[in-house]
Enzyme design. Structure first.
Site, PDB file in Angstrom:
ATOM      1  N   SER A 175       0.729  -1.219   0.170  1.00 31.35           N
ATOM      2  CA  SER A 175      -0.106   0.079   0.038  1.00 31.35           C
ATOM      3  C   SER A 175       0.987   1.285  -0.034  1.00 31.35           C
ATOM      4  O   SER A 175       1.665   1.500  -0.868  1.00 31.35           O
ATOM      5  CB  SER A 175      -0.964   0.006   1.232  1.00 31.35           C
ATOM      6  N   ASP A 273      -9.598  -3.700  -5.357  1.00 27.58           N
ATOM      7  CA  ASP A 273      -8.982  -2.637  -4.649  1.00 27.58           C
ATOM      8  C   ASP A 273      -8.883  -1.486  -5.772  1.00 27.58           C
ATOM      9  O   ASP A 273      -8.355  -1.912  -6.943  1.00 27.58           O
ATOM     10  CB  ASP A 273      -7.619  -3.075  -4.152  1.00 27.58           C
ATOM     11  N   HIS A 303      -8.645  -4.640  -0.980  1.00 25.60           N
ATOM     12  CA  HIS A 303      -7.312  -3.891  -0.427  1.00 25.60           C
ATOM     13  C   HIS A 303      -6.306  -4.699   0.619  1.00 25.60           C
ATOM     14  O   HIS A 303      -5.182  -4.726   0.445  1.00 25.60           O
ATOM     15  CB  HIS A 303      -7.375  -2.668  -0.186  1.00 25.60           C
TER      16      HIS A 303
END
Length: 335
Positions: A175, A273, A303
């Site tokens: 991320s 995501d 995600h």
């Protein structure tokens, strides 16, 4: 006419749905102020980890504080694959890793991240150096990439003493940490050109202008406009109100003028995501620049679901695949 598949619309993996349903009652609402949100998020992590039985295994660790020129020092934690630190000169591969948390929460002291680092180090037989970079908005860009760069430089200089090989270093992140990992590879190319054997990017955020976000797979209950608004709020906390900062290559590696000379990449994305668009666009940009790249999209995943090892089969598969790729570094291999 060809028959239309009833599975055409992206569907949430049933294992993910069951896992989310299980942990939802354990999550306290996060307040709006950054410090309060961070505190409650960590409390949620402790509570969920306890409910799920997630406990860090007993691998050896050691913390170090690394100076960063012009910015706050950064703490790193070294994880060895066994119960004792590897002797100097053991020549193990080493992974410098940056956790995910939207630049604003999480860290190496979170139970879930600490447990994940220990498990990966053990299963891959490698050393991991995890950097506890600063949180936004208290510290803003470029503090975080400079801290991560300093952690990487320290790892390269200290590799032999840690029991690692300076020629078998990988860089990775998830991320926001994937953004920082990609930034470090650009900084390395631009500054010192140390050998990096592999970069691993898991559901990475790579364009902070939100220009490559893909909303096609998200739930109808979460309109794209809301997701974009939330994303822009996190970006502002990280880079401030100057929109030009978000376009700088060390903030948005996907927007760099060139991706030539970067290390081979493994990029994992999830169908549901919005950051899938970032990761897959980066894979194309690297490939166009002649960089070897493997990109894998996990169907039905969100995600965060690929971090749910032990509860989501796709997460277990992702873990096994990542471990297999990291183990190639023992022989100097790449993806």
């Amino acid at each position: 006419m060809p028959r239309r598949s009833r599975f055409r619309r992206p569907l949430l993996d049933s294992a993910v749905a069951a896992h989310e349903k299980r942990i939802a009652p354990l999550l306290a609402p996060e307040p709006a102020d950054p410090a309060g949100r961070r505190r409650v998020a960590q409390e949620n992590d402790v509570r969920v980890s306890a409910e799920l039985g997630i406990e860090p295994i007993g691998t050896a660790t050691r913390d170090h504080v690394i100076p960063v020129v012009g910015h706050p020092d950064v703490r790193v934690r070294v994880y060895w694959p066994g119960p004792e630190p590897a002797p100097a000169g053991s020549d193990l591969p080493i992974l410098v890793y940056f956790y995910g948390g939207g630049f604003t929460i999480a860290g190496i002291d979170w139970v879930s991240w600490d447990a994940r680092f220990r498990e990966r180090a053990r299963d891959a037989g490698i050393i991991i150096v995890a950097a506890d970079y600063a949180h936004a908005p208290e510290q803003r860009y470029p503090t975080q990439p400079e801290q991560c760069w300093s952690a990487f430089e320290w790892t390269h200089a200290s590799a032999k003493d840690l029991g690692a090989s300076p020629s078998r270093i990988a860089v990775g992140g998830a991320s926001s940490g994937g953004d920082l990992a990609a930034a470090v590879t650009l900084m390395n190319r631009d500054r010192t050109r140390h050998p990096i054997a592999l970069q691993i990017l898991e559901n990475p955020a790579l364009d902070l202008t939100i220009g490559h976000a893909d909303m096609s797979g998200i739930s109808a209950r979460m309109p794209g406009v809301i997701v974009r608004k939330a994303g822009r709020s996190l970006v502002r906390q990280y880079v401030g109100d100057d929109a030009a900062s978000a376009r700088e290559p060390y903030a948005s590696p996907l927007l760099a003028a060139s991706h030539e000379g970067l290390p081979p990449a493994l990029i994992l994305t999830s169908e549901l995501d919005p950051l899938r668009g970032d990761g897959e666009a980066y894979a194309r940009a690297l490939s166009h620049a002649g960089v070897p790249v493997t990109a894998i999209r996990f169907i039905g995943q969100t995600h965060g679901s690929l971090g749910s090892t032990g509860f989501v089969p796709a997460a277990d598969a992702a873990h096994r695949f990542l471990v297999s790729q990291l183990r190639t570094l023992h022989d100097g291999g790449v993806v």
